[in-house]
Enzyme design. Structure first.
Site, mmCIF file in Angstrom:
data_model
loop_
_atom_site.group_PDB
_atom_site.id
_atom_site.type_symbol
_atom_site.label_atom_id
_atom_site.label_comp_id
_atom_site.label_asym_id
_atom_site.label_seq_id
_atom_site.Cartn_x
_atom_site.Cartn_y
_atom_site.Cartn_z
ATOM 1 N N GLU A 245 44.518 41.152 35.312
ATOM 2 C CA GLU A 245 44.883 40.389 36.508
ATOM 3 C C GLU A 245 43.579 39.830 37.052
ATOM 4 O O GLU A 245 42.580 40.546 37.147
ATOM 5 C CB GLU A 245 45.563 41.260 37.562
ATOM 6 N N CYS B 99 54.811 41.566 45.021
ATOM 7 C CA CYS B 99 53.704 40.684 44.638
ATOM 8 C C CYS B 99 54.292 39.518 43.852
ATOM 9 O O CYS B 99 55.386 39.612 43.318
ATOM 10 C CB CYS B 99 52.690 41.416 43.765
ATOM 11 N N TYR C 101 40.553 39.789 43.372
ATOM 12 C CA TYR C 101 40.258 40.929 42.506
ATOM 13 C C TYR C 101 40.450 40.573 41.040
ATOM 14 O O TYR C 101 41.096 39.594 40.695
ATOM 15 C CB TYR C 101 41.144 42.131 42.874
ATOM 16 N N TRP D 120 45.307 46.786 42.803
ATOM 17 C CA TRP D 120 45.284 45.857 43.931
ATOM 18 C C TRP D 120 45.745 46.546 45.215
ATOM 19 O O TRP D 120 45.203 46.277 46.278
ATOM 20 C CB TRP D 120 46.103 44.602 43.644
ATOM 21 N N GLU E 253 42.905 37.354 40.216
ATOM 22 C CA GLU E 253 43.644 36.617 41.231
ATOM 23 C C GLU E 253 42.894 36.436 42.546
ATOM 24 O O GLU E 253 42.211 37.342 43.009
ATOM 25 C CB GLU E 253 44.963 37.341 41.537
ATOM 26 N N HIS F 28 43.719 32.722 39.028
ATOM 27 C CA HIS F 28 44.892 32.014 39.525
ATOM 28 C C HIS F 28 45.295 32.543 40.896
ATOM 29 O O HIS F 28 44.808 33.577 41.350
ATOM 30 C CB HIS F 28 46.059 32.104 38.529
#
EC number: 5.3.3.2
Length: 182
Positions: free
Chosen positions: A114, A67, A104, A161, A116, A32
């Site tokens: 995650e 974020c 990542y 991240w 993304e 996403h």
């Protein structure tokens, strides 16, 4: 704040739909769209934040300033501005792209993933912080050089991240430009 959604993407980064944000982050999180932002003050210091313990992914972890996820029809830059207001209570300069093609996938200790496409931005603020405790449990204004040294020496102490962004040579160079006083 109204319920947020994530914009789902296919492997080529093309939007395929939306999903409620909380439901989207699982042990099998679909790709996403997100964004990441590094915020600097008038002294050229970086705002490092510690994620609230109530966060589903990486609770209590130190990370870059803000974020989030752009909403359908919202530009990444407008999403950065929205989240800076919501999480930090600040107005910012127009966000500048520093790592537009960052992508990542990482798994936190609880198994939440995650996954993304996450363009990275930097901006400045002169506003006093008004922290939203639901998002941020602690914060510190730091010299960028000290933060980068900390990331290099102890990457496990920061969000994955943030580490990946900070270890990209071009992103690091662009971040350094924000330490120069204007």
């Amino acid at each position: 704040m109204q319920t947020e959604h994530v914009i789902l993407l296919n492997a080529q980064g093309v939007p395929t739909g939306t999903l409620e944000k909380y439901a989207a982050h699982t042990a099998d999180t679909r790709l996403h769209l997100a964004f990441s932002s590094w915020l600097f003050n008038a002294k050229g210091q970086l705002l490092v934040t510690r994620r609230a313990l109530s966060k589903k992914a990486w609770p209590g972890v130190w990370t870059n300033s803000v974020c989030g996820h752009p909403q359908l029809g919202e530009s990444n830059e407008d999403a950065v501005i929205r989240r800076c207001r919501y999480e930090l209570g600040v107005e910012i300069t127009p966000p500048e792209s520093i790592y537009p093609d960052f992508r990542y996938r990482a798994t936190d200790p609880s198994g939440i993933v995650e996954n993304e496409v996450c363009p990275v931005f930097a901006a400045r603020t002169t506003s006093a912080l008004q922290i939203n405790d639901d998002e941020v449990m602690d914060y510190q204004w730091c010299d960028l050089a000290d933060v980068l040294h900390g990331i290099d020496a102890t990457p496990w102490a920061f969000s994955p991240w943030m580490v990946m962004q900070a270890t990209n040579r071009e992103a690091r160079k662009r971040l350094s430009a924000f330490t120069q006083l204007k």
